[in-house]
Scaffold this motif. Structure first.
Motif, PDB file in Angstrom:
ATOM      1  N   GLY A  47       0.806  -1.565  -0.093  1.00 35.08           N
ATOM      2  CA  GLY A  47      -0.147   0.002   0.254  1.00 35.08           C
ATOM      3  C   GLY A  47       1.283   0.940  -0.203  1.00 35.08           C
ATOM      4  N   ASP A  51      -2.015   6.521   1.223  1.00 33.11           N
ATOM      5  CA  ASP A  51      -3.814   5.446   2.181  1.00 33.11           C
ATOM      6  C   ASP A  51      -4.549   6.463   3.350  1.00 33.11           C
ATOM      7  OD1 ASP A  51      -3.900   4.645  -0.329  1.00 33.11           O
ATOM      8  OD2 ASP A  51      -2.493   2.385   0.395  1.00 33.11           O
ATOM      9  N   ILE A  52      -2.750   6.547   4.009  1.00 26.93           N
ATOM     10  CA  ILE A  52      -2.976   6.767   5.757  1.00 26.93           C
ATOM     11  C   ILE A  52      -2.811   8.282   6.009  1.00 26.93           C
ATOM     12  CG2 ILE A  52      -4.174   4.397   6.248  1.00 26.93           C
ATOM     13  CD1 ILE A  52      -1.091   4.069   6.867  1.00 26.93           C
ATOM     14  N   ASP A  57      -5.678   7.107  11.393  1.00 27.26           N
ATOM     15  CA  ASP A  57      -6.341   7.120   9.681  1.00 27.26           C
ATOM     16  C   ASP A  57      -5.601   5.155  10.158  1.00 27.26           C
ATOM     17  OD1 ASP A  57      -7.531   8.751   8.933  1.00 27.26           O
ATOM     18  OD2 ASP A  57      -5.563   9.666   7.579  1.00 27.26           O
ATOM     19  N   TYR A  59      -6.031   1.748   7.446  1.00 29.17           N
ATOM     20  CA  TYR A  59      -6.821   0.664   5.490  1.00 29.17           C
ATOM     21  C   TYR A  59      -6.619  -0.196   6.248  1.00 29.17           C
ATOM     22  CZ  TYR A  59      -6.570   1.289   0.943  1.00 29.17           C
ATOM     23  OH  TYR A  59      -7.012   1.629  -0.367  1.00 29.17           O
ATOM     24  N   ILE A  61      -6.002  -4.138   3.921  1.00 24.00           N
ATOM     25  CA  ILE A  61      -6.164  -4.782   3.270  1.00 24.00           C
ATOM     26  C   ILE A  61      -6.251  -6.077   3.049  1.00 24.00           C
ATOM     27  CG2 ILE A  61      -5.146  -2.254   2.557  1.00 24.00           C
ATOM     28  CD1 ILE A  61      -2.404  -4.538   2.143  1.00 24.00           C
ATOM     29  N   ASN A  83      -5.043  -7.977  10.930  1.00 19.88           N
ATOM     30  CA  ASN A  83      -6.079  -7.518  10.969  1.00 19.88           C
ATOM     31  C   ASN A  83      -6.909  -8.696  11.283  1.00 19.88           C
ATOM     32  OD1 ASN A  83      -8.015  -5.839  11.223  1.00 19.88           O
ATOM     33  ND2 ASN A  83      -9.118  -5.519   8.765  1.00 19.88           N
ATOM     34  N   GLU A  95     -13.421  -1.921   6.412  1.00 18.61           N
ATOM     35  CA  GLU A  95     -13.374  -0.502   5.158  1.00 18.61           C
ATOM     36  C   GLU A  95     -12.048   0.501   6.463  1.00 18.61           C
ATOM     37  OE1 GLU A  95     -16.948   1.971   6.562  1.00 18.61           O
ATOM     38  OE2 GLU A  95     -16.877   0.104   4.554  1.00 18.61           O
ATOM     39  N   PRO A  96     -11.577   1.647   5.032  1.00 21.95           N
ATOM     40  CA  PRO A  96     -10.754   2.674   5.253  1.00 21.95           C
ATOM     41  C   PRO A  96     -11.555   4.067   5.977  1.00 21.95           C
ATOM     42  CG  PRO A  96     -10.409   2.360   3.370  1.00 21.95           C
ATOM     43  CD  PRO A  96     -12.038   1.493   4.021  1.00 21.95           C
ATOM     44  N   LYS A  98     -11.159   6.432   9.603  1.00 20.55           N
ATOM     45  CA  LYS A  98     -10.469   7.238  11.060  1.00 20.55           C
ATOM     46  C   LYS A  98     -11.006   6.346  12.527  1.00 20.55           C
ATOM     47  CE  LYS A  98      -8.434  10.681  11.204  1.00 20.55           C
ATOM     48  NZ  LYS A  98      -7.830  11.698  10.193  1.00 20.55           N
TER      49      LYS A  98
END
Length: 388
Positions: A47, A51-52, A57, A59, A61, A83, A95-96, A98
């Motif tokens: 990534g 993305d963050i 943030d 993210y 994947i 994760n 999902e992405p 905050k």
């Protein structure tokens, strides 16, 4: 069933070598072997820092079936974790977004800090009891994956056995030390996503060489010709191509994109495009750079994610918006022109009498370097004490 094929014909000099056998492109069992020996055992791109961009943030994947979470902590540092909740294996973030407080498991509400530490396990000792003598919070944090960020690409070493990133790629980092300075993503128009009906390695191989330019990229070849290019053959380290002729875009009044600061003369009209083994493709020019990540989905499917970066933030240089759009459109055309070739080679690998192919001793050095490296990684894994 043992699908292993000897790689001795790959592990020789370019003028005698053959390419990787068909099984390395069309056999799902070999794909799994490469996952472990090549992609998990080395520094693979997953990534981008973009993305963050802000603290908090996150993210999620999936990389080769493994759920990962990229996070930027309160100090601005990027970390990568599995994760997966340490309690019952629930996916934590789907999902992405905050993270406002803690990373909270939606199943039983176990909570983790942005550094992966377990912060809370409600009722773990019974109703209203949030601790238990047999539950050691210090050993129940999220599983951290080794990571390193270079040129905004987030690299990970899944199995944890690779030497440090700077040790593995130090020579390439030194080669491009002129570009060791801030760079800024070009915004919404600076991203290209492509889906390929091909094995991941074919996308890498195609990027390695300039041999195909006259036939696949006639527009690009009209000003950056085949004869203007040179091979970059660093056996066992990295490979790619360079050009002595990089032409900047000019606006109607002759304006150009801002250059990166303090570049040596080499980059006045030169550019280079190099593979950071195994799956990250980088390009540098005086006024912008780009990064590809090739995401292997299966033995016959992969995705490309491409991001463009500039010397100045787009919000600070609105006068260059048209130039950035023109630049992005050109590269998108070039990237898309390669799709039929990569997918065509995948179809061709089903020709059962194809023997891996021969390399041009002069033109195919960078591709041979990549094949040789992949074969070396596989042979190293096969010879390890734990290997079957």
């Amino acid at each position: 069933m043992n699908t292993r094929v000897s790689l001795s014909s790959v592990l020789t000099e370019v003028n005698k070598a053959k390419g990787l056998p068909n099984a390395h492109y069309i056999d799902p069992n070999v794909f799994v072997e490469e996952r472990d020996a090549v992609l998990f055992a080395n520094w693979s791109g997953i990534g981008f820092g973009k993305d963050i961009p802000e603290a908090g943030d996150a993210y999620p994947i999936e990389f080769l079936g493994m759920p990962l979470l990229m996070v930027r902590d309160r100090e601005g540092q990027i970390g990568v974790f599995q994760n997966t909740c340490r309690h019952r294996g629930m996916i934590l973030v789907d999902e992405p977004g905050k993270i406002r407080g803690a990373i909270r498991c939606p199943y039983h509400s176990w909570c983790y800090g942005l550094d992966g530490t377990l912060k809370a396990a409600p009722h773990v000792g019974g109703p209203g009891q949030n601790t238990h003598e047999d539950m050691d919070y210090a050993n129940l944090g999220l599983i951290r994956i080794r990571s390193y960020v270079w040129r905004d690409v987030i690299f990970v070493n899944i199995d944890g056995t690779a030497p440090d990133f700077e040790e593995v790629h130090g020579e390439l980092m030194e080669r491009w030390q002129d570009f060791d300075q801030p760079m800024y993503h070009g915004g919404d128009g600076a991203s290209v996503h492509l889906e390929l009906a091909s094995n991941w390695k074919l996308a890498v191989e195609n990027f390695c060489e300039s041999y195909h330019l006259p036939w696949v990229h006639p527009g690009l070849n009209s000003y950056s010709r085949l004869e203007d290019h040179y091979n970059i053959n660093e056996l066992g380290k990295y490979s790619g191509q360079g050009t002595y002729v990089y032409r900047q875009f000019e606006g109607e009044a002759g304006e150009k994109l801002d250059d990166f600061a303090g570049l040596s003369e080499k980059w006045t009209e030169g550019a280079e495009y190099i593979v950071v083994y195994p799956n990250t493709l980088l390009g540098v020019q005086r006024d912008h750079g780009f990064a590809f990540i090739i995401d292997p989905i299966s033995h016959e499917r992969s995705n490309e994610r491409i991001e463009l970066y500039y010397a100045q933030p787009p919000e600070d240089t609105p006068e260059h918006e048209a130039l950035r759009a023109q630049n992005a459109a050109l590269w998108k055309t070039v990237f898309e022109e390669d799709v039929f070739v990569v997918e065509g080679m995948q179809k061709g690998r089903h020709g059962i009498k194809f023997d891996g192919g021969r390399f041009s001793p002069v033109m195919d050095g960078p591709t041979h370097c990549f094949h040789h490296w992949v074969a070396s990684q596989i042979e190293k894994a096969r010879s390890a004490p734990h290997a079957d």
